[in-house]
Design a protein around this motif. Sequence first.
Motif, PDB file in Angstrom:
ATOM      1  N   ALA A  18      25.658  31.600  33.681  1.00  0.00           N
ATOM      2  CA  ALA A  18      26.312  32.792  34.221  1.00  0.00           C
ATOM      3  C   ALA A  18      25.680  34.058  33.663  1.00  0.00           C
ATOM      4  CB  ALA A  18      27.805  32.757  33.898  1.00  0.00           C
ATOM      5  N   GLU A  19      25.426  34.062  32.355  1.00  0.00           N
ATOM      6  CA  GLU A  19      24.802  35.227  31.726  1.00  0.00           C
ATOM      7  C   GLU A  19      23.438  35.517  32.342  1.00  0.00           C
ATOM      8  OE1 GLU A  19      23.408  36.757  27.265  1.00  0.00           O
ATOM      9  OE2 GLU A  19      24.433  34.834  27.516  1.00  0.00           O
ATOM     10  N   GLY A  20      22.677  34.459  32.587  1.00  0.00           N
ATOM     11  CA  GLY A  20      21.366  34.637  33.192  1.00  0.00           C
ATOM     12  C   GLY A  20      21.432  35.205  34.597  1.00  0.00           C
ATOM     13  N   LEU A  21      22.550  34.980  35.280  1.00  0.00           N
ATOM     14  CA  LEU A  21      22.738  35.507  36.633  1.00  0.00           C
ATOM     15  C   LEU A  21      23.373  36.897  36.639  1.00  0.00           C
ATOM     16  CD1 LEU A  21      24.063  32.236  38.318  1.00  0.00           C
ATOM     17  CD2 LEU A  21      21.871  33.356  38.781  1.00  0.00           C
ATOM     18  N   GLY A  22      23.610  37.447  35.453  1.00  0.00           N
ATOM     19  CA  GLY A  22      24.253  38.755  35.393  1.00  0.00           C
ATOM     20  C   GLY A  22      25.752  38.683  35.584  1.00  0.00           C
ATOM     21  N   LEU A  23      26.364  37.590  35.103  1.00  0.00           N
ATOM     22  CA  LEU A  23      27.798  37.384  35.243  1.00  0.00           C
ATOM     23  C   LEU A  23      28.417  37.091  33.881  1.00  0.00           C
ATOM     24  CD1 LEU A  23      27.596  34.985  38.303  1.00  0.00           C
ATOM     25  CD2 LEU A  23      28.477  37.329  38.393  1.00  0.00           C
ATOM     26  N   GLU A  24      29.672  37.426  33.735  1.00  0.00           N
ATOM     27  CA  GLU A  24      30.408  37.121  32.515  1.00  0.00           C
ATOM     28  C   GLU A  24      31.647  36.308  32.872  1.00  0.00           C
ATOM     29  OE1 GLU A  24      32.902  39.333  28.895  1.00  0.00           O
ATOM     30  OE2 GLU A  24      31.946  40.516  30.472  1.00  0.00           O
ATOM     31  N   VAL A  25      31.875  35.220  32.139  1.00  0.00           N
ATOM     32  CA  VAL A  25      33.071  34.413  32.349  1.00  0.00           C
ATOM     33  C   VAL A  25      34.243  35.092  31.635  1.00  0.00           C
ATOM     34  CG1 VAL A  25      34.183  32.187  32.004  1.00  0.00           C
ATOM     35  CG2 VAL A  25      31.739  32.275  32.538  1.00  0.00           C
ATOM     36  N   LEU A  26      35.237  35.529  32.400  1.00  0.00           N
ATOM     37  CA  LEU A  26      36.392  36.215  31.823  1.00  0.00           C
ATOM     38  C   LEU A  26      37.511  35.258  31.438  1.00  0.00           C
ATOM     39  CD1 LEU A  26      36.746  39.398  34.072  1.00  0.00           C
ATOM     40  CD2 LEU A  26      35.483  39.108  31.929  1.00  0.00           C
ATOM     41  N   GLY A  27      37.595  34.127  32.114  1.00  0.00           N
ATOM     42  CA  GLY A  27      38.672  33.195  31.814  1.00  0.00           C
ATOM     43  C   GLY A  27      38.725  32.068  32.817  1.00  0.00           C
ATOM     44  N   VAL A  28      39.571  31.085  32.515  1.00  0.00           N
ATOM     45  CA  VAL A  28      39.738  29.930  33.400  1.00  0.00           C
ATOM     46  C   VAL A  28      41.227  29.681  33.626  1.00  0.00           C
ATOM     47  CG1 VAL A  28      37.574  28.708  33.088  1.00  0.00           C
ATOM     48  CG2 VAL A  28      39.330  28.497  31.350  1.00  0.00           C
ATOM     49  N   PRO A  29      41.920  30.607  34.284  1.00  0.00           N
ATOM     50  CA  PRO A  29      43.330  30.381  34.608  1.00  0.00           C
ATOM     51  C   PRO A  29      43.472  29.293  35.669  1.00  0.00           C
ATOM     52  CG  PRO A  29      42.543  32.329  35.727  1.00  0.00           C
ATOM     53  CD  PRO A  29      41.429  31.876  34.836  1.00  0.00           C
ATOM     54  N   ARG A  30      44.696  29.027  36.058  1.00  0.00           N
ATOM     55  CA  ARG A  30      44.950  27.974  37.048  1.00  0.00           C
ATOM     56  C   ARG A  30      44.238  28.225  38.367  1.00  0.00           C
ATOM     57  NH1 ARG A  30      51.329  27.871  37.245  1.00  0.00           N
ATOM     58  NH2 ARG A  30      50.863  30.112  37.176  1.00  0.00           N
ATOM     59  N   SER A  31      44.001  29.487  38.682  1.00  0.00           N
ATOM     60  CA  SER A  31      43.392  29.823  39.972  1.00  0.00           C
ATOM     61  C   SER A  31      41.893  29.578  40.010  1.00  0.00           C
ATOM     62  CB  SER A  31      43.684  31.285  40.321  1.00  0.00           C
ATOM     63  OG  SER A  31      43.194  32.142  39.295  1.00  0.00           O
ATOM     64  N   GLY A  32      41.266  29.293  38.848  1.00  0.00           N
ATOM     65  CA  GLY A  32      39.843  28.989  38.852  1.00  0.00           C
ATOM     66  C   GLY A  32      39.051  29.790  37.842  1.00  0.00           C
ATOM     67  N   LEU A  33      37.739  29.592  37.840  1.00  0.00           N
ATOM     68  CA  LEU A  33      36.845  30.314  36.944  1.00  0.00           C
ATOM     69  C   LEU A  33      36.714  31.758  37.424  1.00  0.00           C
ATOM     70  CD1 LEU A  33      34.772  29.690  34.540  1.00  0.00           C
ATOM     71  CD2 LEU A  33      33.036  29.651  36.340  1.00  0.00           C
ATOM     72  N   PHE A  72      51.434  41.328  49.318  1.00  0.00           N
ATOM     73  CA  PHE A  72      50.302  40.556  48.813  1.00  0.00           C
ATOM     74  C   PHE A  72      50.573  40.060  47.399  1.00  0.00           C
ATOM     75  CE2 PHE A  72      48.756  43.391  52.020  1.00  0.00           C
ATOM     76  CZ  PHE A  72      47.765  42.688  52.686  1.00  0.00           C
ATOM     77  N   HIS A  73      50.012  38.889  47.093  1.00  0.00           N
ATOM     78  CA  HIS A  73      49.958  38.395  45.724  1.00  0.00           C
ATOM     79  C   HIS A  73      48.650  38.870  45.116  1.00  0.00           C
ATOM     80  CE1 HIS A  73      53.305  35.522  46.074  1.00  0.00           C
ATOM     81  NE2 HIS A  73      52.825  35.194  47.257  1.00  0.00           N
ATOM     82  N   LEU A  74      48.692  39.428  43.912  1.00  0.00           N
ATOM     83  CA  LEU A  74      47.472  39.703  43.169  1.00  0.00           C
ATOM     84  C   LEU A  74      47.146  38.468  42.336  1.00  0.00           C
ATOM     85  CD1 LEU A  74      48.137  43.356  41.974  1.00  0.00           C
ATOM     86  CD2 LEU A  74      46.713  42.604  43.877  1.00  0.00           C
ATOM     87  N   THR A  75      45.926  38.009  42.385  1.00  0.00           N
ATOM     88  CA  THR A  75      45.545  36.779  41.716  1.00  0.00           C
ATOM     89  C   THR A  75      45.129  37.042  40.267  1.00  0.00           C
ATOM     90  OG1 THR A  75      43.205  36.918  42.309  1.00  0.00           O
ATOM     91  CG2 THR A  75      44.697  35.910  43.922  1.00  0.00           C
ATOM     92  N   ASP A  76      44.941  35.946  39.524  1.00  0.00           N
ATOM     93  CA  ASP A  76      44.454  36.070  38.149  1.00  0.00           C
ATOM     94  C   ASP A  76      43.093  36.734  38.111  1.00  0.00           C
ATOM     95  OD1 ASP A  76      46.452  35.001  36.414  1.00  0.00           O
ATOM     96  OD2 ASP A  76      46.024  33.008  37.182  1.00  0.00           O
ATOM     97  N   ARG A  77      42.311  36.547  39.150  1.00  0.00           N
ATOM     98  CA  ARG A  77      41.000  37.206  39.210  1.00  0.00           C
ATOM     99  C   ARG A  77      41.166  38.721  39.091  1.00  0.00           C
ATOM    100  NH1 ARG A  77      36.225  35.527  41.270  1.00  0.00           N
ATOM    101  NH2 ARG A  77      37.216  33.732  42.244  1.00  0.00           N
ATOM    102  N   PHE A  78      42.112  39.281  39.845  1.00  0.00           N
ATOM    103  CA  PHE A  78      42.330  40.730  39.789  1.00  0.00           C
ATOM    104  C   PHE A  78      42.824  41.140  38.402  1.00  0.00           C
ATOM    105  CE2 PHE A  78      44.819  44.624  40.452  1.00  0.00           C
ATOM    106  CZ  PHE A  78      43.897  45.395  41.140  1.00  0.00           C
ATOM    107  N   ARG A  79      43.781  40.389  37.858  1.00  0.00           N
ATOM    108  CA  ARG A  79      44.346  40.713  36.532  1.00  0.00           C
ATOM    109  C   ARG A  79      43.258  40.733  35.463  1.00  0.00           C
ATOM    110  NH1 ARG A  79      46.089  37.464  32.340  1.00  0.00           N
ATOM    111  NH2 ARG A  79      45.876  35.589  33.620  1.00  0.00           N
ATOM    112  N   LEU A  80      42.429  39.713  35.433  1.00  0.00           N
ATOM    113  CA  LEU A  80      41.400  39.631  34.404  1.00  0.00           C
ATOM    114  C   LEU A  80      40.310  40.678  34.595  1.00  0.00           C
ATOM    115  CD1 LEU A  80      41.097  35.749  34.085  1.00  0.00           C
ATOM    116  CD2 LEU A  80      42.160  37.326  32.461  1.00  0.00           C
ATOM    117  N   LEU A  81      39.977  40.976  35.833  1.00  0.00           N
ATOM    118  CA  LEU A  81      38.971  42.007  36.086  1.00  0.00           C
ATOM    119  C   LEU A  81      39.466  43.383  35.665  1.00  0.00           C
ATOM    120  CD1 LEU A  81      37.582  40.840  39.544  1.00  0.00           C
ATOM    121  CD2 LEU A  81      36.347  40.852  37.365  1.00  0.00           C
ATOM    122  N   VAL A  82      40.745  43.683  35.932  1.00  0.00           N
ATOM    123  CA  VAL A  82      41.299  44.968  35.512  1.00  0.00           C
ATOM    124  C   VAL A  82      41.365  45.042  33.994  1.00  0.00           C
ATOM    125  CG1 VAL A  82      43.340  46.447  35.547  1.00  0.00           C
ATOM    126  CG2 VAL A  82      42.588  45.315  37.640  1.00  0.00           C
ATOM    127  N   ALA A  83      41.799  43.942  33.354  1.00  0.00           N
ATOM    128  CA  ALA A  83      41.899  43.923  31.903  1.00  0.00           C
ATOM    129  C   ALA A  83      40.533  44.111  31.254  1.00  0.00           C
ATOM    130  CB  ALA A  83      42.525  42.619  31.439  1.00  0.00           C
TER     131      ALA A  83
END
Length: 241
Positions: free
Chosen positions: A55-70, A209-220
């Motif tokens: 992920a780092e090599g692709l310019g990405l950072e892993v923020l977390g692995v909640p129930r909704s996914g990576l 709308f439901h806000l997903t864990d993806r949105f929560r982690l990205l905002v945090a």
Amino acid sequence: MSSVAADLTQVRAAAELIGFALARRARPVAGGEYRALLDRYRSELGFKDVVDTMAEGLGLEVLGVPRSGLVLAPEPGGAFATRLADLRTTMDADDRLVFGLVLIGIAAFAYPTDADFDDPETRLVEIVRVDEFIRSSLDALDGLGGVEGSPEERARTAAAVYADLPQLVTTQTGRRARGCTLKAVEEVFGWLVEQGAAREAGTLGPDTFHLTDRFRLLVADSAGGAALDVLRDARARGEAS
């Protein structure tokens, strides 16, 4: 990564997991391949190292692995970075300012305190309530300092543009038309759905709308800013009153 080179089987599995995460709408359902790879990421340190390094090599950072996914966050300027310039080509400068204001308005409305970022409970948000919240906070944004060209100055300009727009304009068929703030909020939610950061709450109506864990982690994970801080303070005061 450990000193032992990852074998090609691990690399392939890591790429598949990152692929699922980038698909955004993929869901790690029980018995599915995505779920199996997530479980492996959580339990196997060696595999986790391979995924994180890839992920780092692709310019990405892993923020977390909640129930909704990576959950992945793109590095600014990276190949996967999302830019407002990538939105619909008919957007002018004012449209982009309003789009950015609505984005931070949704974030502030859903997560007014730092403690909210630790709460995985799904947030339900409605188009009308977000619009009303932003409108009620425009005076606070107008009070931001900042020199010309600064984020604070752009936030003040966005607030002025938003204030000048009517709340509702309809088409001949009764739908919301572009040129009103309710349509602007609707379009941002539509974009968040495309990004996997929100999903429609179908049983509660088209405007919820439901806000997903993806949105929560990205905002945090975001750097925030004065405008977001002002809106979060306004939201927190509103909840306390």
